[in-house]
Design an enzyme around this catalytic site. Structure first.
Site, PDB file in Angstrom:
ATOM      1  N   GLY A  47      -5.307   2.074   5.376  1.00  0.00           N
ATOM      2  CA  GLY A  47      -4.601   1.538   6.526  1.00  0.00           C
ATOM      3  C   GLY A  47      -3.424   2.421   6.859  1.00  0.00           C
ATOM      4  O   GLY A  47      -2.987   3.235   6.033  1.00  0.00           O
ATOM      5  N   GLN A  52       4.856   4.609  10.709  1.00  0.00           N
ATOM      6  CA  GLN A  52       4.797   5.553   9.586  1.00  0.00           C
ATOM      7  C   GLN A  52       4.638   6.997  10.047  1.00  0.00           C
ATOM      8  O   GLN A  52       4.935   7.919   9.287  1.00  0.00           O
ATOM      9  CB  GLN A  52       3.656   5.189   8.636  1.00  0.00           C
ATOM     10  CG  GLN A  52       3.897   3.885   7.875  1.00  0.00           C
ATOM     11  CD  GLN A  52       2.744   3.588   6.936  1.00  0.00           C
ATOM     12  OE1 GLN A  52       1.723   3.073   7.350  1.00  0.00           O
ATOM     13  NE2 GLN A  52       2.901   3.947   5.672  1.00  0.00           N
ATOM     14  N   CYS A 100       1.887   2.394  -0.900  1.00  0.00           N
ATOM     15  CA  CYS A 100       2.168   2.672   0.506  1.00  0.00           C
ATOM     16  C   CYS A 100       2.420   4.167   0.629  1.00  0.00           C
ATOM     17  O   CYS A 100       3.151   4.738  -0.187  1.00  0.00           O
ATOM     18  CB  CYS A 100       3.398   1.874   0.945  1.00  0.00           C
ATOM     19  SG  CYS A 100       3.863   2.127   2.661  1.00  0.00           S
ATOM     20  N   LEU A 101       1.838   4.793   1.646  1.00  0.00           N
ATOM     21  CA  LEU A 101       2.044   6.235   1.831  1.00  0.00           C
ATOM     22  C   LEU A 101       3.512   6.555   2.113  1.00  0.00           C
ATOM     23  O   LEU A 101       3.933   7.687   1.923  1.00  0.00           O
ATOM     24  CB  LEU A 101       1.159   6.750   2.969  1.00  0.00           C
ATOM     25  CG  LEU A 101      -0.335   6.823   2.646  1.00  0.00           C
ATOM     26  CD1 LEU A 101      -1.134   7.125   3.904  1.00  0.00           C
ATOM     27  CD2 LEU A 101      -0.611   7.872   1.574  1.00  0.00           C
ATOM     28  N   HIS A 142      -0.073  -6.139   5.001  1.00  0.00           N
ATOM     29  CA  HIS A 142       0.754  -4.973   4.667  1.00  0.00           C
ATOM     30  C   HIS A 142       1.042  -4.154   5.933  1.00  0.00           C
ATOM     31  O   HIS A 142       2.197  -3.763   6.184  1.00  0.00           O
ATOM     32  CB  HIS A 142       0.019  -4.122   3.617  1.00  0.00           C
ATOM     33  CG  HIS A 142       0.719  -2.852   3.240  1.00  0.00           C
ATOM     34  ND1 HIS A 142       1.196  -2.619   1.968  1.00  0.00           N
ATOM     35  CD2 HIS A 142       1.014  -1.729   3.956  1.00  0.00           C
ATOM     36  CE1 HIS A 142       1.757  -1.415   1.937  1.00  0.00           C
ATOM     37  NE2 HIS A 142       1.650  -0.855   3.129  1.00  0.00           N
ATOM     38  N   GLU A 143      -0.010  -3.902   6.715  1.00  0.00           N
ATOM     39  CA  GLU A 143       0.168  -3.036   7.895  1.00  0.00           C
ATOM     40  C   GLU A 143       1.002  -3.714   8.972  1.00  0.00           C
ATOM     41  O   GLU A 143       1.855  -3.073   9.598  1.00  0.00           O
ATOM     42  CB  GLU A 143      -1.195  -2.619   8.463  1.00  0.00           C
ATOM     43  CG  GLU A 143      -2.052  -1.797   7.516  1.00  0.00           C
ATOM     44  CD  GLU A 143      -1.351  -0.588   6.942  1.00  0.00           C
ATOM     45  OE1 GLU A 143      -0.416  -0.071   7.576  1.00  0.00           O
ATOM     46  OE2 GLU A 143      -1.741  -0.164   5.841  1.00  0.00           O
ATOM     47  N   HIS A 146       4.670  -3.503   8.516  1.00  0.00           N
ATOM     48  CA  HIS A 146       5.318  -2.259   8.958  1.00  0.00           C
ATOM     49  C   HIS A 146       5.852  -2.401  10.384  1.00  0.00           C
ATOM     50  O   HIS A 146       6.848  -1.767  10.744  1.00  0.00           O
ATOM     51  CB  HIS A 146       4.319  -1.096   8.924  1.00  0.00           C
ATOM     52  CG  HIS A 146       4.156  -0.454   7.577  1.00  0.00           C
ATOM     53  ND1 HIS A 146       5.165   0.218   6.945  1.00  0.00           N
ATOM     54  CD2 HIS A 146       3.071  -0.355   6.759  1.00  0.00           C
ATOM     55  CE1 HIS A 146       4.722   0.706   5.787  1.00  0.00           C
ATOM     56  NE2 HIS A 146       3.454   0.362   5.645  1.00  0.00           N
TER      57      HIS A 146
HETATM   58 NI    NI Z   1       2.398   0.951   3.936  1.00  0.00          NI
END
Ligand code: NI
Length: 188
Positions: A47, A52, A100-101, A142-143, A146
């Protein structure tokens, strides 16, 4: 295809509330969605959210093909979800590891709703209305977090279960690629 740099925790844009998308199927929107998909694929994520990669708009992408190494985690349909809204369908909350990236090299144990419905639109303006359980539901939560400027540590209830992958899971170093072996636990 352009793979974008991913902003890391500490960058102020990750704390902002993203703006709603007002026009669908524009060239700018389609290019941004392609950047998100290309960047997610290049980073082996499941995702990614627009903030991000530096764009404070309510757009997330996610998806995962079925993989026998991670039974029960997939498949999750490849989805572009714009202006999302989430509704929990039960009170049940489940905990699992997330990565998470934007927080590279780390994992945390995060409670999430087990069963949700999400609403929104695809990049062409077609409505999306989808029920999700388990890992699918976790990724979407999670997404969409953000887009509200929320990173997973803010959802944690026990910060003792937050740390660097190599310290949390030393046995997995024997497997070679940590990121690869931990992929099922990482969200984006
Ligand atoms: Ni993330």
């Amino acid at each position: 295809m352009p793979v974008k740099e991913i902003l890391r925790i500490g960058h102020p844009l990750l704390l902002q509330t993203a703006q709603p998308v007002s026009q669908y199927n524009t060239q700018a929107l389609n290019l941004l969605v392609q950047d998100l998909l290309d960047t997610m694929a290049a980073k082996d994520g499941v995702g990614l959210a627009a903030p991000q990669i530096g764009s404070s708009l309510k757009i997330v992408v996610f998806g995962m093909e079925d993989n026998p190494r991670y039974p029960g985690k997939g498949p999750i349909p490849a989805t572009v979800l714009i202006n999302p809204v989430i509704e929990p369908l039960s009170e049940e909350v489940v905990e699992d590891w997330e990565g998470c990236l934007s927080i590279p090299g780390m994992r945390g144990m995060v409670p999430r709703y087990a069963h949700i419905r999400y609403f929104g639109y695809d990049q062409y303006g077609a409505p999306i209305n989808q029920e999700a359980y388990g890992f699918h539901a976790r990724i979407v939560q999670h997404e969409t977090d953000h887009l509200d400027g929320v990173l997973y540590p803010q959802r944690m209830t026990d910060l003792r279960r937050f740390g660097f992958i190599e310290e949390l899971f030393p046995e997995r170093q024997a497997n070679g690629s940590i990121e690869g072996s931990m992929r099922s636990d990482s969200i984006d």
